[in-house]
Design a protein around this motif. Structure first.
Motif, PDB file in Angstrom:
ATOM      1  N   THR A 101      76.670  74.875  69.945  1.00 42.52           N
ATOM      2  CA  THR A 101      77.942  75.564  69.734  1.00 42.52           C
ATOM      3  C   THR A 101      78.070  76.033  68.297  1.00 42.52           C
ATOM      4  O   THR A 101      78.495  77.158  68.023  1.00 42.52           O
ATOM      5  CB  THR A 101      79.120  74.643  70.095  1.00 42.52           C
ATOM      6  N   PRO A 104      82.729  77.358  64.310  1.00 36.89           N
ATOM      7  CA  PRO A 104      83.466  78.523  64.818  1.00 36.89           C
ATOM      8  C   PRO A 104      83.345  79.702  63.871  1.00 36.89           C
ATOM      9  O   PRO A 104      82.993  79.534  62.701  1.00 36.89           O
ATOM     10  CB  PRO A 104      84.910  78.005  64.894  1.00 36.89           C
ATOM     11  N   TRP A 121      88.818  84.296  69.273  1.00 33.96           N
ATOM     12  CA  TRP A 121      88.273  82.954  69.545  1.00 33.96           C
ATOM     13  C   TRP A 121      87.605  82.915  70.913  1.00 33.96           C
ATOM     14  O   TRP A 121      86.491  82.398  71.058  1.00 33.96           O
ATOM     15  CB  TRP A 121      89.411  81.946  69.466  1.00 33.96           C
ATOM     16  N   MET A 125      83.623  82.275  71.768  1.00 30.64           N
ATOM     17  CA  MET A 125      83.163  81.179  72.612  1.00 30.64           C
ATOM     18  C   MET A 125      82.302  81.694  73.765  1.00 30.64           C
ATOM     19  O   MET A 125      81.294  81.090  74.143  1.00 30.64           O
ATOM     20  CB  MET A 125      84.372  80.404  73.152  1.00 30.64           C
ATOM     21  N   THR A 149      82.908  70.938  68.014  1.00 31.54           N
ATOM     22  CA  THR A 149      83.875  71.209  69.077  1.00 31.54           C
ATOM     23  C   THR A 149      85.308  71.002  68.584  1.00 31.54           C
ATOM     24  O   THR A 149      86.219  71.749  68.967  1.00 31.54           O
ATOM     25  CB  THR A 149      83.612  70.332  70.309  1.00 31.54           C
ATOM     26  N   TRP A 152      86.242  74.082  66.588  1.00 32.12           N
ATOM     27  CA  TRP A 152      86.651  75.195  67.454  1.00 32.12           C
ATOM     28  C   TRP A 152      88.071  74.985  67.964  1.00 32.12           C
ATOM     29  O   TRP A 152      88.854  75.929  68.056  1.00 32.12           O
ATOM     30  CB  TRP A 152      85.683  75.326  68.628  1.00 32.12           C
ATOM     31  N   ARG A 155      90.434  75.875  65.235  1.00 37.97           N
ATOM     32  CA  ARG A 155      90.563  77.315  65.039  1.00 37.97           C
ATOM     33  C   ARG A 155      91.497  77.933  66.075  1.00 37.97           C
ATOM     34  O   ARG A 155      92.301  78.822  65.765  1.00 37.97           O
ATOM     35  CB  ARG A 155      89.177  77.961  65.105  1.00 37.97           C
TER      36      ARG A 155
END
Length: 265
Positions: A101, A104, A121, A125, A149, A152, A155
């Protein structure tokens, strides 16, 4: 001040005892709350090497190829040596997802509206999933609990900061959007695999399905399906991103009504 001191003391106690409470030791290590094992069967073996090796295998061969035995073989160690760092394959999956991942994206410029911010966002993703389709095969095991995670999640919550929604509603919006992005990416990946296996173009596959459905679905029993087929929508595939744009816009339209209601109240 007393509350802050108690919280600081609690954090210090957590760190001194491994920290993290319910978290497995490997996840605590990802947060820097645990020291690496002082002894190991082979110098140079680290949690980072284990996880990055597992990600590399999954990226080439898919998630099913990842096992403790396979990763140990790739690293040239015994499978049991991995358990000094990772307690179970399910923990390894969580750590793999965190690494793949990544952090972000940078936030939009100051003054960006909530809708543009949360859409940014969601699209970012989706790109993560498309780069790492194997991640879609990892069963959900709980809320965000690893560094990336949680970043993210942060964010997304920041993007919703100016909506006037309460914290519970913000969490619900993030869960709704995250579920949509994941499900859409999974569905599109599965459809792409079917189309690829057929050896035909998307238009050919869709047209063939339409003809099959027309033969099977009696218009007297399925009049709505018959009207849909008569409209010609099954004759040509949509643009690749159409369903994502459509779904995302409809969800954000609904959130906008929620935000409007919060503003009135």
């Amino acid at each position: 001040m007393a509350v802050k001191r108690r919280r600081a003391d609690a954090v210090a106690d957590d760190k001194s005892e491994g920290g993290g409470g319910f978290l497995p030791a490997s996840i605590e290590a990802a947060w820097g709350l645990r020291e690496r094992p002082s002894k190991g069967p082979k110098p140079g073996l680290t949690l980072d090497r284990i996880v990055t090796t597992a990600v590399a295998v999954a990226s080439v061969e898919g998630l099913d190829a990842v096992s403790m035995g396979r990763i140990a073989k790739e690293l040239g160690v015994s499978p049991m040596s991995l358990y000094r760092y990772v307690g179970a394959k399910s923990e390894l999956y969580v750590l793999m997802q965190d690494v793949a991942t990544g952090a972000p994206p940078a936030p939009p410029p100051a003054g960006t509206g909530w809708r543009e911010g949360i859409e940014h966002w969601a699209r970012a993703m989706r790109e993560v999933y498309h780069r790492n389709l194997w991640m879609l095969r990892i069963p959900l095991s709980g809320p965000p609990a690893t560094p990336n995670t949680v970043a993210w999640w942060e964010r997304a919550m920041v993007a919703l900061a100016g909506t006037g929604l309460d914290e519970g509603a913000k969490v619900s919006v993030v869960m709704l959007l995250g579920g949509f992005v994941r499900n859409e990416a999974l569905m599109m990946a599965d459809l792409a695999a079917v189309i690829s296996a057929s050896g035909q173009s998307p238009d050919e596959v869709l047209s063939r399905y339409g003809h099959t459905l027309r033969r099977l679905a009696d218009p007297d029993r399925y009049p709505a399906v018959a009207r849909m087929l008569d409209s010609g929508v099954m004759e040509q595939a949509d643009e690749p991103d159409y369903e994502f744009r459509f779904g995302l816009d409809r969800i954000l339209d609904g959130v906008a009504l929620l935000v409007e209601g919060a503003g009135r109240s």
